[in-house]
Design a protein around this motif. Structure first.
Motif, PDB file in Angstrom:
ATOM      1  N   ALA A  96       0.839  -1.208   0.000  1.00 63.06           N
ATOM      2  CA  ALA A  96       0.000   0.000   0.000  1.00 63.06           C
ATOM      3  C   ALA A  96       0.874   1.258   0.000  1.00 63.06           C
ATOM      4  O   ALA A  96       0.576   2.232  -0.705  1.00 63.06           O
ATOM      5  CB  ALA A  96      -0.925  -0.016   1.213  1.00 63.06           C
ATOM      6  N   GLU A  97       1.961   1.235   0.777  1.00 62.91           N
ATOM      7  CA  GLU A  97       2.856   2.395   0.833  1.00 62.91           C
ATOM      8  C   GLU A  97       3.527   2.639  -0.513  1.00 62.91           C
ATOM      9  O   GLU A  97       3.614   3.780  -0.981  1.00 62.91           O
ATOM     10  CB  GLU A  97       3.909   2.173   1.915  1.00 62.91           C
ATOM     11  CG  GLU A  97       4.901   3.311   2.044  1.00 62.91           C
ATOM     12  CD  GLU A  97       5.985   3.049   3.065  1.00 62.91           C
ATOM     13  OE1 GLU A  97       7.019   3.749   3.026  1.00 62.91           O
ATOM     14  OE2 GLU A  97       5.818   2.143   3.909  1.00 62.91           O
ATOM     15  N   LEU A  98       4.011   1.566  -1.149  1.00 63.00           N
ATOM     16  CA  LEU A  98       4.691   1.724  -2.435  1.00 63.00           C
ATOM     17  C   LEU A  98       3.719   2.183  -3.516  1.00 63.00           C
ATOM     18  O   LEU A  98       4.061   3.035  -4.350  1.00 63.00           O
ATOM     19  CB  LEU A  98       5.357   0.404  -2.832  1.00 63.00           C
ATOM     20  CG  LEU A  98       6.174   0.412  -4.120  1.00 63.00           C
ATOM     21  CD1 LEU A  98       7.264   1.469  -4.084  1.00 63.00           C
ATOM     22  CD2 LEU A  98       6.783  -0.964  -4.380  1.00 63.00           C
ATOM     23  N   ARG A  99       2.509   1.664  -3.517  1.00 61.95           N
ATOM     24  CA  ARG A  99       1.503   2.111  -4.496  1.00 61.95           C
ATOM     25  C   ARG A  99       1.165   3.578  -4.284  1.00 61.95           C
ATOM     26  O   ARG A  99       1.026   4.350  -5.239  1.00 61.95           O
ATOM     27  CB  ARG A  99       0.244   1.255  -4.398  1.00 61.95           C
ATOM     28  CG  ARG A  99       0.442  -0.182  -4.872  1.00 61.95           C
ATOM     29  CD  ARG A  99      -0.839  -1.002  -4.704  1.00 61.95           C
ATOM     30  NE  ARG A  99      -1.907  -0.501  -5.552  1.00 61.95           N
ATOM     31  CZ  ARG A  99      -3.127  -0.181  -5.117  1.00 61.95           C
ATOM     32  NH1 ARG A  99      -3.419  -0.278  -3.831  1.00 61.95           N
ATOM     33  NH2 ARG A  99      -4.040   0.247  -5.952  1.00 61.95           N
ATOM     34  N   SER A 100       1.047   3.985  -3.024  1.00 63.93           N
ATOM     35  CA  SER A 100       0.734   5.377  -2.721  1.00 63.93           C
ATOM     36  C   SER A 100       1.874   6.290  -3.139  1.00 63.93           C
ATOM     37  O   SER A 100       1.661   7.369  -3.696  1.00 63.93           O
ATOM     38  CB  SER A 100       0.459   5.520  -1.221  1.00 63.93           C
ATOM     39  OG  SER A 100       0.290   6.867  -0.855  1.00 63.93           O
ATOM     40  N   ARG A 101       3.096   5.851  -2.905  1.00 64.77           N
ATOM     41  CA  ARG A 101       4.264   6.661  -3.213  1.00 64.77           C
ATOM     42  C   ARG A 101       4.453   6.853  -4.705  1.00 64.77           C
ATOM     43  O   ARG A 101       4.894   7.916  -5.169  1.00 64.77           O
ATOM     44  CB  ARG A 101       5.506   5.993  -2.614  1.00 64.77           C
ATOM     45  CG  ARG A 101       6.759   6.818  -2.693  1.00 64.77           C
ATOM     46  CD  ARG A 101       7.860   6.182  -1.860  1.00 64.77           C
ATOM     47  NE  ARG A 101       8.578   5.138  -2.590  1.00 64.77           N
ATOM     48  CZ  ARG A 101       9.494   4.343  -2.044  1.00 64.77           C
ATOM     49  NH1 ARG A 101       9.753   4.449  -0.761  1.00 64.77           N
ATOM     50  NH2 ARG A 101      10.113   3.450  -2.772  1.00 64.77           N
ATOM     51  N   THR A 102       4.120   5.830  -5.481  1.00 67.36           N
ATOM     52  CA  THR A 102       4.378   5.884  -6.924  1.00 67.36           C
ATOM     53  C   THR A 102       3.127   6.168  -7.749  1.00 67.36           C
ATOM     54  O   THR A 102       3.232   6.499  -8.932  1.00 67.36           O
ATOM     55  CB  THR A 102       4.968   4.543  -7.395  1.00 67.36           C
ATOM     56  OG1 THR A 102       4.028   3.487  -7.121  1.00 67.36           O
ATOM     57  CG2 THR A 102       6.278   4.245  -6.674  1.00 67.36           C
ATOM     58  N   GLY A 103       1.953   6.004  -7.162  1.00 72.25           N
ATOM     59  CA  GLY A 103       0.713   6.166  -7.911  1.00 72.25           C
ATOM     60  C   GLY A 103       0.400   4.993  -8.822  1.00 72.25           C
ATOM     61  O   GLY A 103      -0.522   5.065  -9.649  1.00 72.25           O
ATOM     62  N   ALA A 104       1.142   3.898  -8.683  1.00 69.09           N
ATOM     63  CA  ALA A 104       0.947   2.734  -9.550  1.00 69.09           C
ATOM     64  C   ALA A 104      -0.234   1.898  -9.074  1.00 69.09           C
ATOM     65  O   ALA A 104      -0.476   1.760  -7.871  1.00 69.09           O
ATOM     66  CB  ALA A 104       2.210   1.878  -9.577  1.00 69.09           C
ATOM     67  N   ALA A 105      -0.938   1.314 -10.018  1.00 74.61           N
ATOM     68  CA  ALA A 105      -2.055   0.440  -9.664  1.00 74.61           C
ATOM     69  C   ALA A 105      -1.571  -0.899  -9.130  1.00 74.61           C
ATOM     70  O   ALA A 105      -2.182  -1.481  -8.232  1.00 74.61           O
ATOM     71  CB  ALA A 105      -2.952   0.223 -10.884  1.00 74.61           C
ATOM     72  N   LYS A 106      -0.444  -1.383  -9.675  1.00 70.51           N
ATOM     73  CA  LYS A 106       0.080  -2.677  -9.263  1.00 70.51           C
ATOM     74  C   LYS A 106       1.585  -2.591  -9.056  1.00 70.51           C
ATOM     75  O   LYS A 106       2.275  -1.763  -9.660  1.00 70.51           O
ATOM     76  CB  LYS A 106      -0.236  -3.757 -10.307  1.00 70.51           C
ATOM     77  CG  LYS A 106      -1.719  -4.076 -10.446  1.00 70.51           C
ATOM     78  CD  LYS A 106      -1.925  -5.276 -11.367  1.00 70.51           C
ATOM     79  CE  LYS A 106      -3.411  -5.656 -11.433  1.00 70.51           C
ATOM     80  NZ  LYS A 106      -3.615  -6.897 -12.230  1.00 70.51           N
TER      81      LYS A 106
END
Length: 445
Positions: A96-106
């Motif tokens: 969840a943190e990495l998706r939030s940081r990058t805006g990536a869906a997956k």
């Protein structure tokens, strides 16, 4: 770093390759999960290789799980150890943190050894699978380190509830997630005999094919050891190909002009390694010459706060000299970590105090420990020397040890000590054990 590789970068010859890679759409963010008892620093060289292939640093994330050791019984709480459920929860939070940081869906997930378990657990659930594009397990004992009646509740027992649940279907992977397993024929945790888990002569019920999964792309890399299935350049190539869908442009680590290094200090609790930060630790960083002597004043000297962070040391430009990091943690021996040069920056140069000095070691004038975090020593595959002599721990067969020790007379204090692992040479210095100091020579590759 060789002159040829330095010339390649500084002359601009590498730039067309990097431009070609960076012209593509933003690469998939990748989360790296370490194994049992380990921490994020083991992924350092893999991070460098992805960066050297134009993977943006901000889209790469290696985590240190707070209590990295598994419980003896997964269902029974144990101080400073974690359950499979706790590890899964923490990996889900990191996704969840990495998706939030990058805006990536997956995101893509890569795990070594035990680190593959929470990856599989996360993607076995619909909400987790929806957030993950690729899952790679490296040396993960996917069918257990053993499959027997002993240690019935262990997370590593193929008969225990955790692995029975993950392996219970017709397919052992999740539809919609691209799975890869990397294994070897030299893995001490994929052995038919219980020698490496304390029961020599007892069949484990698993084989070297234990890390493979039904429904995954399964790759065997002969000769690599348990950790090298994650951290070796051959493993990196397969990881990169699986996620990027193409060959990497380079398998080497491209140097930076002024590497910046930092990390956190973590500790030991009752002899058990943890990744919880340690306050009040002192860290000093020096560059060395090839006689093991310091080149001037410390590049950094500081005491850690509550977060355990030891700041950032900026290394001299284009100076491929060894590094000494002195770690002082109250209640532990003072460790002089001697490292090869750092070709690139890293924020995961995490430090732990060394294990306590044993009674057998106390008679030494100078104590030298040679450690290999990203692999094991294997004979006759490897050459391992301390002070130009083969280590006494030498044993033929499956790669199963990652450290060696040599005792030197007190007169060696202040003098150069050399270690060799195949083509990687380290220089350190003897330090007096009488002052509660030890030399830790740490290999990079």
């Amino acid at each position: 770093m060789s002159i040829a590789r330095r010339t390649l970068l500084s002359s601009g010859l590498a730039l067309p390759f990097l431009r070609r890679a960076s012209a593509q759409e933003a690469p998939t963010p990748i989360l790296f999960v370490h194994g049992n008892g380990d921490h994020a620093a083991l992924w350092m060289t893999t991070l460098w290789r992805f960066e050297s292939n134009a993977w943006p640093r901000e889209r790469l994330m290696a985590i240190s799980l707070p209590d990295p050791l598994a419980r003896a019984d997964d269902a029974v709480p144990q101080p400073d150890r974690s359950s499979s459920a706790e590890q899964t929860e923490r990996v889900a939070a990191a996704i969840a943190e990495l998706r939030s940081r990058t805006g990536a869906a997956k995101v893509a997930l890569i795990g070594n050894s035990r680190g593959g378990y929470p990856i599989r657990d996360v993607v076995s659930r619909p909400e987790g699978a929806a957030q993950v594009s690729h899952a790679i397990t490296c040396g993960t004992p996917n069918h257990g380190v053993y499959d027997w009646e002993f240690n019935a509740g262990s997370e590593f027992n193929g008969r225990a509830p955790f692995l029975r649940r993950l392996n219970g279907g017709a397919s052992e992977v999740t539809k919609g997630v691209s799975f890869l397993t990397i294994r070897s024929d030299n893995d001490l945790y994929a052995q038919p005999d219980g020698r490496y888990v304390g029961r020599p002569g007892t069949p484990t019920g698993v084989t070297q094919e234990g890390p493979a999964l039904r429904g995954a792309t399964n790759i065997l890399l002969p000769g690599l050891d348990h950790r090298e299935t994650a951290y070796h350049w051959r493993a990196f190539r397969e990881q990169f190909k699986h996620i990027a869908g193409r060959e990497p442009l380079t398998l080497s680590v491209m140097p930076e002009e002024r590497p910046r290094i930092g990390g956190i200090v973590t500790g030991l609790s009752n002899g058990v390694p943890t990744n919880r930060p340690v306050a009040g630790a002192t860290v000093e960083v020096f560059t060395l010459d090839w006689l093991g002597q310091r080149e001037g004043d410390a590049l950094l000297s500081m005491t850690t706060g509550a977060d355990g962070a030891w700041g950032t040391a900026v290394l001299p430009a284009w100076r491929y000299m060894p590094v000494e990091i002195v770690l002082t943690v109250p209640g532990h021996p003072i460790a002089h970590f001697f490292r090869p040069h750092f070709p690139r920056s890293s924020s995961v140069v995490n430090l732990r105090p060394p294990a306590a000095i044993t009674e057998a070691e106390r008679g030494a004038g100078c104590l030298v420990r040679l450690v290999r975090p990203r692999g094991y020593f294997s004979w006759p595959r490897d050459v391992v020397l301390i002070d130009n002599e083969e280590v006494v721990e030498k044993r033929e067969g499956v790669a199963s040890i990652a450290s060696a020790t040599r005792s030197l007379p007190a007169g060696r204090a202040g003098t150069a000590v050399y270690a060799l692992f195949n083509e990687e040479k380290l220089v350190g210095r003897g330090v007096p054990l009488s002052e509660n100091r030890i030399s830790v020579m740490e290999l990079t590759w």
